[in-house]
Scaffold this motif. Sequence first.
Motif, PDB file in Angstrom:
ATOM      1  N   LYS A 120       0.848  -1.193   0.000  1.00 46.59           N
ATOM      2  CA  LYS A 120       0.000   0.000   0.000  1.00 46.59           C
ATOM      3  C   LYS A 120       0.879   1.237   0.000  1.00 46.59           C
ATOM      4  O   LYS A 120       1.983   1.209   0.542  1.00 46.59           O
ATOM      5  N   LYS A 169      -5.520  11.502  -3.979  1.00 51.00           N
ATOM      6  CA  LYS A 169      -6.071  10.443  -3.122  1.00 51.00           C
ATOM      7  C   LYS A 169      -6.354   9.180  -3.932  1.00 51.00           C
ATOM      8  O   LYS A 169      -6.148   8.069  -3.466  1.00 51.00           O
ATOM      9  N   ARG A 170      -6.847   9.361  -5.150  1.00 52.60           N
ATOM     10  CA  ARG A 170      -7.138   8.225  -6.026  1.00 52.60           C
ATOM     11  C   ARG A 170      -5.858   7.467  -6.364  1.00 52.60           C
ATOM     12  O   ARG A 170      -5.813   6.237  -6.336  1.00 52.60           O
ATOM     13  N   LYS A 209      -2.203   8.152   3.010  1.00 57.75           N
ATOM     14  CA  LYS A 209      -3.637   8.078   2.710  1.00 57.75           C
ATOM     15  C   LYS A 209      -4.435   7.811   3.981  1.00 57.75           C
ATOM     16  O   LYS A 209      -5.560   7.339   3.939  1.00 57.75           O
ATOM     17  N   SER A 246      -4.564   5.412  -3.470  1.00 55.04           N
ATOM     18  CA  SER A 246      -5.334   4.234  -3.087  1.00 55.04           C
ATOM     19  C   SER A 246      -4.936   2.996  -3.884  1.00 55.04           C
ATOM     20  O   SER A 246      -5.233   1.879  -3.468  1.00 55.04           O
TER      21      SER A 246
END
Length: 68
Positions: free
Chosen positions: A29, A45-46, A33, A49
């Motif tokens: 990951k 943010k996209r 975030k 993710s």
Amino acid sequence: MKIKKKKLRRKSSLKKRIKITSKGLLKRKKAFKNHILTKKSKKRKRRLSNLDIIKTYLKNKIKKLLLL
């Protein structure tokens, strides 16, 4: 007199953070975030993710730590 060798232990913190794909790649990951998301753009943010594939030069180090 026998000397006991220390057991080789996996890095359990790393084991929780990294998954191995079917092709043998390591994925993780991305950071940044978790909190203070209001000032980050939707685009940022996209992108955060999405899972990230670990670079090949770090792959061997991580496999050693995981005893793979």
